[in-house]
Design an enzyme around this catalytic site. Structure first.
Site, mmCIF file in Angstrom:
data_model
loop_
_atom_site.group_PDB
_atom_site.id
_atom_site.type_symbol
_atom_site.label_atom_id
_atom_site.label_comp_id
_atom_site.label_asym_id
_atom_site.label_seq_id
_atom_site.Cartn_x
_atom_site.Cartn_y
_atom_site.Cartn_z
ATOM 1 N N THR A 147 5.689 4.128 1.978
ATOM 2 C CA THR A 147 6.380 5.345 2.431
ATOM 3 C C THR A 147 6.982 5.157 3.810
ATOM 4 O OG1 THR A 147 4.551 6.504 1.322
ATOM 5 C CG2 THR A 147 6.130 7.853 2.543
ATOM 6 N N GLY A 205 0.826 -1.203 0.000
ATOM 7 C CA GLY A 205 0.000 0.000 0.000
ATOM 8 C C GLY A 205 0.861 1.254 0.000
ATOM 9 N N CYS A 206 0.245 2.378 -0.404
ATOM 10 C CA CYS A 206 1.018 3.612 -0.621
ATOM 11 C C CYS A 206 1.555 4.192 0.685
ATOM 12 C CB CYS A 206 0.185 4.628 -1.384
ATOM 13 S SG CYS A 206 -1.442 4.966 -0.690
ATOM 14 N N TYR A 207 0.703 4.327 1.700
ATOM 15 C CA TYR A 207 1.188 4.801 2.994
ATOM 16 C C TYR A 207 2.252 3.868 3.545
ATOM 17 C CZ TYR A 207 -2.345 8.437 4.054
ATOM 18 O OH TYR A 207 -3.106 9.570 4.077
ATOM 19 N N VAL A 208 1.969 2.586 3.372
ATOM 20 C CA VAL A 208 2.831 1.565 3.965
ATOM 21 C C VAL A 208 4.224 1.607 3.352
ATOM 22 C CG1 VAL A 208 3.020 -0.884 4.461
ATOM 23 C CG2 VAL A 208 0.760 0.193 4.328
#
Lengths: 342, 342, 342, 342
Positions: free
Chosen positions: C154, C149-152
């Protein structure tokens, strides 16, 4: 493949950075020198951190460039400075100039719009106007090309064929143009602060914008007689993109059909289906220009809407398109970027 | 001071919230009821958290309103729904309608633009068109006022006096208009997502926007003969503000002098010094309309630029201005907000 | 070169469009099918006009795909739907799944965060977690990869090596994360309207965001014992980009040196000079992740800031990076885009 | 009512303009003088066109002010300049200083954060720190009040009562703060251009922002022993608003209950229902501060989110709140603006 070694003069502005972005992935061009007089000595990555991933030469002054290692030049310097710099370059170099200095063929027009005599009128006569969709053959043989301005390209791409074909009244042209803030450059001016641009909209240089001289010149050539169009630039609260809404006296369906045919084989100009209109976000980061044609409510009137990315097709992308032509490369080389959305 | 108790019908949209913002600090109006059929039962603070600091009645359905405690109504309902709701209100209530339902005097024009018969043509005849700078006296005596649309107010405020005075050619009017996204309302539509609106710009409803019927009606009255103007709306990546750039055949200095004189005593309309142009950010959050007049390059042509905040002077502020007139209050009551910048 | 024919399932969302943008210029991948159940029958250009310049297959339903012409699949479908779709695909197909459906190894964790039983727990066991900087070798041999996932991504890219090396206290991790609006997808929701997102900022899903399960899983693996980090997502008024500010108990210079060494050979992860911090605009449109490390004022505390483009390195770019590995291609193939600024 | 005549020193910046916006509608304050040394001689309407609707004195130098017609002063001058200007004012004038010059009680702390000796240490001792929710009584009797900084007010309003009541560990405070661009002022700097701020996000002055001295001072007073919090400022692509996400070791329900009780009677501070969080857009243009409290996932940890408008409650609104107290006026006078949304 032999690489053409290019210098970018004025690399610390947005068009300079955009040239670097595009040339870094161009298969036949290689960056040999980057200049920025006031930032000489710095790394490009310090001036533009988004370019830190690239392996680039350091910024130097123009005087420090070793021209023996350079085959071609992109000149992205401010107006007026440019004339002398280009006049001083070795004659063997191909040059695409992104400034306004060599765009006006008539020295009197230059004086009118820029307020002083042109310093290199002899050189001016050798320069080819750099709108490849209309001057392709001349550009191929040119040594110096004056890259079309961003507003101008947006307005002219649909208008030149319309006027050439006599499909609209040359005395009845209203061009209402809107540009993103990157068109104002990177100079630190109060008027361009985030707080002064975001959440608002305004017109500027109303009835007095310098790009008008260039529009007059090209529309007059297209119409075969003097044309003075209305042109109003506005500042959009967005980074990239120009949209011109042009009001004409002429038949919309005929105009649409003519433009569709005229641009059918152009790689970067696309005429939308009749009645559809484009958005600036559909060309962001790409070298494409989209055109929409709609019949106005009054019989015999037409609205034409054209969009492009002011930093690409309106500046650095078009400059590379011109250079590709000058170097005998396929015109689209290095310009295949798909628009970035959202 | 006696307070006039008002109901706001359709309080869950942006114009509803803006009415609440303004009326909450209005010294003579008091909010007695707020309706929102689909959100009935919720607190206004749940629907609009920025209003949580106010003490407000809960949202109800229209049917639940106790009309005995209501003196006047602001109707901010969607088009078409509105006709029946207003027809069903007690006759003693003063009504300002922010929808388009009663703006067109001619039922045929209504049918043309809205695609169906008007359901309350008799009631329509009693309605006064709510642009106070031009219909002030009629508004004072009206029971129902049809508040002018946001694009329309922006375009008409300068154009009506120009056409009335015969200072521009009625067959040569181009209105290029740009609006912030709040004009599209709060409905959840893909086209209005942040990602679809920010960092981009486009025209919409080209040659087909419904506000044209209203523009035609008022410009024709002003000119004393049928007028069909060109009008193109565009969507700006900002919340608030409309700017109209209007191109005319007429003498700029005469037009400027006439507008300056005509609006000299208007509290909310301001003509800038000749040659200056306004920005939408200069009126944000306020009920003011600013007008600039510039001579175009071609002799005998003029560019007029007008701006207002679409939610205030283009909707809720103007509605309160109309209601002030209907109630015999000073017209500026509760509308003294200074623009918010930046 | 032999082209690998790929299908993109769920092509009408932003990650689908971004896959198309990147694959269209990928030298070894070719788009054979695009699906979007609710928009089947439409041209991709109607759904995403910025892609009109490409020659693409029409949108179909998943059922209509002719799998015989497909070698690999990018699955960009919503959560929960995905499990069954992937279970039903021919076994010979390589799959990169951009949804959250197969990211959690523990079915109990899945149930906790998603509120229902996982339907394909057997299949889950075959899936490799798709963060190439840490699972490169397993990805190379995988049939199904669950794209991080994108937040993850980062948060994890800097944190995994720090925890593995024991350089920070696993009980003292605060991740304050901020994402652009494209992370919310293209569904028409009031909360994602331009008017609700621009000119404002807020946190959401505080202490309850689903990505936490994924963060817990990977940080716990890295630390060798259970880790529960603080993680707060916020919504930025911009289209693209995630920035995570992470507060740690650990020595900044040691952490910086370790990260710099750990990522020295990674093509897409760049550790800035000690004390420098990155901006989301420096990676816009590219597959790069930038990391900055700064010593906090209190001795023994460190601030780590990481950025990436949520649609590229946080989704579609990383998916292609994974697919390149699965297909035995150089990992950077088709991912050389230079960031777009401004 | 007797009007208090005020001078605004430094009226050409954003906080100056915001003072004008608010004071123009304040029933007991009247603007007698506006200074801006570099723009002396200009009309305020030339510097801030949104204020053209007001009748204002022209900008002058500070030397030109006729102090006999002035009762009180708002000083919105740059850091360091301010010390000498205030020392030179007639002693009978009440002064609210919006700069940082008199906020630090300890001259050593001043030297540490600002890099030079404080020039008016004797005067410093007379100054009251201007956060009215905590120093109301002292402010009432003060001659000079040092208005709290914008980041500092956002962080301190919830934190002071929490630390005073011993509800959180003073050694475990992480303040992750985000501010709109108006906080950077109106100076023409490349870093604050629209193109450099929009569509992006970054942290700045990490572990080194000058507001930390002020935060240390007040948190230490509240805790009764030295406190050094982590504090990271970030720049948001929006004009107005600060949001601070603060991570604490303490029980969320206890903290929420304490804050709710502590601020129950405060006119400008509002604690949201437990578990709800605020957005900056909910306070835009108003003097309100909203606070949300959420339990983090780890037992015994709490996330507190506070928001305010940096130009109002973070600067000019708070300055007026302080002046109201100094003048014996009701504290909310002239500060009843309802937030502007969208």
């Amino acid at each position: 493949m032999t690489m053409t070694k290019v210098a970018i003069l004025g690399a610390s502005g947005y068009t300079g950075a955009e040239l670097v972005r595009l040339i870094a992935r161009h298969p036949s061009l290689q960056i040999a020198a980057l200049t920025a007089d006031r930032k000489a000595g710095q790394a490009m990555a310090d001036v533009f951190p988004h370019l830190a991933i690239l392996d680039l030469p350091p910024l130097t002054t123009i005087d420090e460039v070793d021209w023996s290692g350079v085959d071609a030049v992109f000149c992205a310097l401010p107006h007026a400075t440019t004339q002398k710099v280009i006049a001083g370059l070795p004659e063997r170099l191909k040059v695409v100039d992104l400034s306004a200095d060599f765009r006006l063929e008539d020295p009197e027009a230059y004086k009118t719009w820029y307020g002083h005599e042109h310093a290199e009128t002899a050189l001016q006569k050798q320069v080819v106007y750099g709108l490849p969709e209309f001057y392709r053959d001349s550009i191929k043989g040119a040594r110096i090309v004056a890259n079309t301005g961003c507003y101008v390209a947006t307005a002219l791409i649909p208008l030149i064929p319309i006027l050439k074909a006599g499909l609209a009244d040359p005395d009845w042209i209203v061009i209402d143009a809107k540009s993103g803030a990157s068109g104002a450059g990177r100079a630190a001016k109060e008027a361009n602060l985030f707080t002064e641009v975001s959440e608002g909209f305004h017109a500027y240089s109303v009835a007095g914008h310098r790009h008008m001289g260039e529009i007059d010149q090209e529309l007059s050539k297209a119409a075969g007689r003097p044309v003075v169009a209305s042109f109003t630039p506005h500042l959009l609260p967005q980074n990239r993109g120009i949209l011109a809404t042009t009001y004409l006296k002429g038949e919309a369906d005929t105009i649409h059909a003519h433009l569709a045919e005229r641009f059918a084989d152009e790689p970067f100009v696309h005429v939308l289906p009749y009645g559809k209109v484009p958005a600036t976000r559909h060309v962001r980061g790409s070298n494409h220009c989209l055109i929409g044609v709609v019949a106005d409510r009054q019989p015999g009137r037409t609205i034409v809407i054209s969009v492009l990315d002011n930093l690409v097709k309106g500046a650095s992308g078009q400059a590379i398109q011109n250079m590709n032509l000058m170097l005998g490369l396929p015109e689209t080389t290095g310009l295949e970027q798909v628009p970035l959305f959202p």
